[in-house]
Design an enzyme around this catalytic site. Structure first.
Site, short mmCIF file in Angstrom:
data_model
loop_
_atom_site.label_atom_id
_atom_site.label_comp_id
_atom_site.label_asym_id
_atom_site.label_seq_id
_atom_site.Cartn_x
_atom_site.Cartn_y
_atom_site.Cartn_z
N LYS A 126 0.86 -1.19 0.00
CA LYS A 126 0.00 0.00 0.00
C LYS A 126 0.89 1.23 0.00
O LYS A 126 2.04 1.17 0.43
CB LYS A 126 -0.88 0.01 1.26
CG LYS A 126 -2.07 0.94 1.18
CD LYS A 126 -3.27 0.33 0.48
CE LYS A 126 -4.37 1.34 0.26
NZ LYS A 126 -5.58 0.70 -0.32
N ASP A 166 -6.96 4.53 -4.79
CA ASP A 166 -7.60 4.41 -3.47
C ASP A 166 -8.22 5.78 -3.21
O ASP A 166 -8.39 6.57 -4.16
CB ASP A 166 -6.57 4.03 -2.38
CG ASP A 166 -7.22 3.68 -1.04
OD1 ASP A 166 -7.95 2.68 -1.00
OD2 ASP A 166 -7.04 4.41 -0.05
P1 NDP Z 1 -13.15 7.96 -2.77
O1 NDP Z 1 -12.07 8.95 -2.53
O2 NDP Z 1 -13.70 7.79 -4.13
O3 NDP Z 1 -14.39 8.25 -1.79
C1 NDP Z 1 -14.23 8.30 -0.41
C2 NDP Z 1 -15.54 8.70 0.20
O4 NDP Z 1 -15.44 8.65 1.62
C3 NDP Z 1 -15.93 10.13 -0.14
O5 NDP Z 1 -17.33 10.22 -0.13
C4 NDP Z 1 -15.33 10.91 1.02
O6 NDP Z 1 -15.98 12.14 1.25
C5 NDP Z 1 -15.58 9.97 2.16
N1 NDP Z 1 -14.54 10.15 3.19
C6 NDP Z 1 -13.21 10.07 3.03
N2 NDP Z 1 -12.57 10.32 4.18
C7 NDP Z 1 -13.54 10.57 5.08
C8 NDP Z 1 -13.53 10.90 6.45
N3 NDP Z 1 -12.39 11.01 7.13
N4 NDP Z 1 -14.73 11.05 7.06
C9 NDP Z 1 -15.90 10.92 6.38
N5 NDP Z 1 -15.96 10.61 5.06
C10 NDP Z 1 -14.81 10.45 4.45
O7 NDP Z 1 -12.57 6.58 -2.20
P2 NDP Z 1 -13.06 5.11 -2.51
O8 NDP Z 1 -14.53 5.07 -2.69
O9 NDP Z 1 -12.18 4.56 -3.55
O10 NDP Z 1 -12.64 4.36 -1.16
C11 NDP Z 1 -13.52 4.29 -0.03
C12 NDP Z 1 -13.02 3.20 0.91
O11 NDP Z 1 -12.99 1.95 0.21
C13 NDP Z 1 -11.60 3.40 1.46
O12 NDP Z 1 -11.54 2.82 2.75
C14 NDP Z 1 -10.76 2.57 0.50
O13 NDP Z 1 -9.53 2.17 1.09
C15 NDP Z 1 -11.69 1.39 0.29
N6 NDP Z 1 -11.44 0.60 -0.90
C16 NDP Z 1 -11.48 1.18 -2.15
C17 NDP Z 1 -11.27 0.39 -3.27
C18 NDP Z 1 -11.41 0.94 -4.64
O14 NDP Z 1 -11.32 0.15 -5.59
N7 NDP Z 1 -11.66 2.22 -4.83
C19 NDP Z 1 -10.92 -1.02 -3.14
C20 NDP Z 1 -10.99 -1.54 -1.80
C21 NDP Z 1 -11.21 -0.73 -0.74
P3 NDP Z 1 -15.36 13.49 0.64
O15 NDP Z 1 -15.67 13.44 -0.82
O16 NDP Z 1 -16.02 14.58 1.38
O17 NDP Z 1 -13.87 13.41 0.93
#
Ligand code: NDP
Length: 444
Positions: A126, A166
């Site tokens: 990572k 990510d």
């Molecule tokens: P994105 O950046 O596309 O979206 C993240 C979302 O979570 C946004 O809505 C963001 O809001 C919100 N968010 C982020 N940080 C916080 C916080 N501290 N408090 C509240 N809301 C928060 O990321 P992904 O959708 O790609 O990833 C989401 C999760 O899934 C992560 O844990 C990631 O590690 C995991 N994941 C992702 C994969 C992928 O293929 N994308 C694969 C496997 C796991 P805002 O827009 O306001 O920041």
């Protein structure tokens, strides 16, 4: 003291001020206790657990770049190459101000077991940086990505370490990083996944984590006598995972009534309008207030609150430690029957234990969100054979992988007399393959 406790104590002592890493190691080691104890002498002699919790290599570097005002900015960056026993390191790059070494280590550690569970030949890693792409111009994002890759390129490659997206790293960032890698190395190889379709990306990679989450959730419900169709679902987050989880849940006949971002959340009793959500988040990169403003049936609330809404199924898809004990209590009180983690470690350990103790089906992230990395591995396969598969081909492989993951963790839990404990089952199934490969490869 037992071997598991000794190793956990060592992790806390040797990795101070890394609470997320401690939490991830504790959760995994606790559920492996029965397996370790059955083979304790051999594992101890080989220091198998010490090697497992210590990354093979950790890279820390600075990323200088120039902002639009001509000011030089400096960010911290990380790549943790955790374990390559079963394949090249594989795992995403997180770009978020909260990123530090402990968070990258927790994610890299989890990734080892997740990647193993997919059944594909990928090791765990990572990386990321405390750079925040939000509010930056495209030129600033490009300047950061190019500087980041100017250092990272020395340590990665299609057969050694293959990073992906990510939080904060989407198609735009991967494109800039890939361009810089190609310029420096002069090779056109599948060194990153999550690439655009015009330059080696895989169809269905964008949808994969969210779709995969629903394929696994559907199988878990089916095997426990429930049907996803007709169920009310609450989802947190509104990024890549949340958007495509919402879309697939609705395709499978469920109604998704919430999404959130880091400032607030939306309750839409008519069901989330995915096209509008995509427009707000993917095209305009705007806040959820814009969704609520355009949708009469939606209420917008500041802060947290998704878990207070009555539901059958809850899918945390935002970030780590976002579903706390009180949230778990609210879900149980409201009759929730299943929680499946789209994000990495979104549920705290006490909340997980409460849900399990109250009969809620609980699918941990390392199983439930493995569809993203699994499809990344399918992207690597397509790059190696210089072919592109159709959306349907990739999607059907993804579905098969997610169904297999459910049965691997279900079978492992049953084998060790913990039927229905999918946290233990996922950890055990993921661990056994890696431990076997590490043992076979000697002391390295
Ligand atoms: P994105 O950046 O596309 O979206 C993240 C979302 O979570 C946004 O809505 C963001 O809001 C919100 N968010 C982020 N940080 C916080 C916080 N501290 N408090 C509240 N809301 C928060 O990321 P992904 O959708 O790609 O990833 C989401 C999760 O899934 C992560 O844990 C990631 O590690 C995991 N994941 C992702 C994969 C992928 O293929 N994308 C694969 C496997 C796991 P805002 O827009 O306001 O920041």
């Amino acid at each position: 003291m037992s071997y598991v406790d000794e190793v956990f104590q060592m992790v806390v002592e040797k990795n101070p001020a890394q609470p997320e890493f401690h939490q991830a190691v504790k959760e995994v080691l606790e559920s492996l206790r029965v397996v370790i104890e059955a083979n304790e002498d051999a594992y101890r002699k080989d220091a198998l657990l010490e090697r497992l919790v210590t990354p093979e290599r950790q890279l820390l570097f600075r990323v200088p770049w120039v902002d639009d005002k001509g000011q030089v900015q400096v960010n911290n960056a990380f790549r943790v190459q955790f374990n390559s026993a079963i394949g090249p390191y594989k795992g995403g790059l997180r770009l978020h101000p909260s990123v530090n070494l402990g968070i990258i280590k927790f994610l890299g550690f989890e990734q080892i077991f997740k990647n193993s569970l997919t059944g594909l030949p990928i090791g765990g890693g990572k990386g990321g940086s405390d750079f925040d792409p939000k509010g930056k111009s495209d030129r600033e994002v490009m300047a950061f990505c190019q500087s980041f890759m100017t250092e990272l390129n020395k340590y990665i490659g299609a057969d050694t370490d293959v990073p992906a997206g990510d939080i904060g790293t989407g198609a735009r960032e991967i494109g800039y990083m890939y361009g810089q890698y190609k310029r420096i190395k002069g090779v056109y190889e599948g060194v990153l996944t999550g690439k655009g379709l015009s330059y080696g990306g895989s169809l269905a990679r964008t949808e994969a984590t969210g779709y995969g989450l629903l394929y696994l959730t559907e199988e878990m419900l089916k095997c426990n006598g429930h049907d996803l169709s007709g169920k009310t679902v609450v989802i947190s987050g509104s990024g890549n995972v949340a958007i495509y989880a919402t879309q697939k849940a609705q395709q499978l006949g469920a109604k998704v009534v919430t999404v959130s971002d880091s400032t607030g959340w939306v309750y839409d009793p008519e069901g989330i309008d995915v096209a509008l959500l995509k427009e707000v988040k993917e095209v305009k990169r705007a806040r959820l207030t814009e969704y609520a403003a355009a949708r009469p049936s939606a209420e917008y609330h500041e802060g947290r609150g998704v878990w207070s809404i009555k539901c059958d199924v809850a899918l945390p898809c935002a970030t780590q430690n976002e579903l706390l004990l009180d949230d778990a209590k609210a879900l149980v009180a409201n009759g929730c029957i299943a929680v499946a983690e789209g994000a990495n470690m979104p549920t705290t350990i006490d909340a997980t234990e409460y849900l399990q103790a109250n009969g809620v089906l609980f699918a941990p992230g390392k199983a439930a969100n493995a569809g993203g990395v699994a499809t990344s591995a399918l992207e690597m396969s397509q790059n190696s054979e210089r072919l592109s598969w159709t959306f349907e081909e990739v999607d059907s492989k993804l579905k098969g992988i997610m169904v297999n993951i459910f049965h691997s963790m279900d079978d492992a839990a049953k084998k060790y007399n913990m039927e229905g404990n999918y946290v233990a089952g996922a950890n055990i199934a993921g661990f056994l393959k890696v431990a076997d490969a590490m043992t076979a490869q000697g002391i390295v």
